[in-house]
Design an enzyme around this catalytic site. Structure first.
Site, mmCIF file in Angstrom:
data_model
loop_
_atom_site.group_PDB
_atom_site.id
_atom_site.type_symbol
_atom_site.label_atom_id
_atom_site.label_comp_id
_atom_site.label_asym_id
_atom_site.label_seq_id
_atom_site.Cartn_x
_atom_site.Cartn_y
_atom_site.Cartn_z
ATOM 1 N N HIS A 6 0.826 -1.205 0.000
ATOM 2 C CA HIS A 6 0.000 0.000 0.000
ATOM 3 C C HIS A 6 0.863 1.259 0.000
ATOM 4 O O HIS A 6 0.637 2.179 -0.791
ATOM 5 C CB HIS A 6 -0.912 -0.020 1.228
ATOM 6 C CG HIS A 6 -1.742 1.218 1.380
ATOM 7 N ND1 HIS A 6 -3.046 1.301 0.941
ATOM 8 C CD2 HIS A 6 -1.455 2.435 1.915
ATOM 9 C CE1 HIS A 6 -3.519 2.505 1.209
ATOM 10 N NE2 HIS A 6 -2.576 3.214 1.798
ATOM 11 N N GLU A 7 1.853 1.303 0.870
ATOM 12 C CA GLU A 7 2.680 2.500 0.981
ATOM 13 C C GLU A 7 3.556 2.709 -0.252
ATOM 14 O O GLU A 7 3.710 3.832 -0.732
ATOM 15 C CB GLU A 7 3.538 2.429 2.248
ATOM 16 C CG GLU A 7 2.742 2.506 3.532
ATOM 17 C CD GLU A 7 1.921 3.792 3.631
ATOM 18 O OE1 GLU A 7 2.358 4.834 3.111
ATOM 19 O OE2 GLU A 7 0.834 3.732 4.219
ATOM 20 N N GLU B 231 -6.176 6.600 -1.507
ATOM 21 C CA GLU B 231 -6.101 5.447 -0.620
ATOM 22 C C GLU B 231 -6.636 4.185 -1.310
ATOM 23 O O GLU B 231 -6.033 3.116 -1.232
ATOM 24 C CB GLU B 231 -6.887 5.713 0.667
ATOM 25 C CG GLU B 231 -6.265 6.749 1.585
ATOM 26 C CD GLU B 231 -5.016 6.236 2.281
ATOM 27 O OE1 GLU B 231 -4.589 5.098 2.007
ATOM 28 O OE2 GLU B 231 -4.458 6.977 3.098
ATOM 29 N N HIS C 177 1.679 4.330 -2.984
ATOM 30 C CA HIS C 177 1.573 5.789 -2.896
ATOM 31 C C HIS C 177 2.735 6.465 -3.621
ATOM 32 O O HIS C 177 2.572 7.491 -4.284
ATOM 33 C CB HIS C 177 1.567 6.235 -1.430
ATOM 34 C CG HIS C 177 0.224 6.181 -0.767
ATOM 35 N ND1 HIS C 177 -0.913 6.702 -1.330
ATOM 36 C CD2 HIS C 177 -0.152 5.684 0.452
ATOM 37 C CE1 HIS C 177 -1.939 6.526 -0.511
ATOM 38 N NE2 HIS C 177 -1.506 5.896 0.577
#
Length: 281
Positions: free
Chosen positions: A142-143, A206, A146
């Site tokens: 997930h990070e 997100e 980003h």
């Protein structure tokens, strides 16, 4: 955003970055261009007023500031797992030009972030929810998403059209508190939790990071079903969402969205080398 609208915000953006002491990193000529970027894996498009190299250099400065304030964990087992999972997720992200770094910081906070250019920090508090390598891959995927999707650059661009952006600009141009402006820029890049300034990613960012992150963990060989179970575990702990996902829908909604993405991720996982859940913490 049209090109004409984007051009209107270039002058304040340039002044803001100059006033923050980044003259050597961001040149006036580079800020005269507006780029339309395409997000990897999803194909979505966005306008950004900074170049990727500018974002990466700003991310490096922010990362160095974070490390200067934090305490790096000396837990050998946890660090070994982080480096192993991080290496696999980075390979899955297919950004070899990034200078990937993964560090574990001692903190009870359930948090993590990845700055532009591949600078990743994980707070030890999130490991109680991760439980195993696949759980950590959920967080890292997930990070990292980003960063590869350049959500930090998107937030810098967006902030200039919001009250927060105008406030940062007024501070920077007025010279009353440059440290506040630097904090706001770091928050936009993705390091907000570590500096006490909250600037959540949009729900669209997100959700996109969720989608891409699940692809990355599946491609890295970790069972993508663990992403769903990660949120089951977190919801059972109670409390508010972790800071690194504070603007995201509630755990139940997030779980449902991940379940919808799971069949596609499982197809990728089936074609990958299998590490399953990996080692436990």
């Amino acid at each position: 955003m049209s090109v004409q609208i984007a051009l209107v915000i270039l002058a304040p953006m340039k002044n803001l970055i100059f006033s923050l002491g980044f003259v050597g990193l961001v040149g006036a000529s580079s800020l005269s261009l507006v780029s339309c970027v395409t997000t990897p894996e999803t194909g979505r498009q966005a306008f950004i007023v900074t170049s990727e190299s500018e974002e990466n250099q700003l991310g490096l400065q922010a990362y160095q500031q974070v490390l200067g304030k934090g305490t790096i964990s000396k837990n050998a087992k946890w660090n070994e797992i982080l480096q192993r999972v991080g290496k696999r997720i980075a390979a899955a992200a297919n950004k070899p030009e990034y200078q990937w770094q993964f560090v574990l910081l001692e903190s009870a906070e359930k948090n993590a972030f990845c700055l532009p250019g591949g600078k990743v920090a994980v707070y030890s508090g999130i490991l109680s929810v991760a439980k195993n390598e696949a759980g950590l891959a959920t967080v890292l995927g997930h990070e990292v998403a980003h960063a590869t999707a350049r959500h930090g650059g998107q937030r810098i661009t967006l902030a200039l059209g919001t009250q927060l952006g105008l406030g940062a600009l007024n501070v920077a141009l007025g010279g009353s508190d440059q440290s506040t402006s630097k904090q706001l820029l770091m928050a936009a890049l993705g390091a907000g939790a570590s500096i006490g300034v909250s600037l959540p990613f949009s729900r669209g960012n997100e959700s996109e990071a969720d989608e891409i992150g699940m692809i990355y963990m599946a491609r890295a060989g970790y069972d993508p079903g663990e992403a769903v179970r990660f949120w089951d575990r977190f919801s059972h702990e109670g409390g508010s969402p972790p800071v690194f996902l504070s603007d995201h829908p509630a755990s139940a909604s997030r779980k449902q969205a991940l379940e919808r993405e799971l069949p596609k991720a499982m197809q990728i996982y089936d074609r990958s080398a299998k590490f399953g859940l990996g080692s436990s913490f």
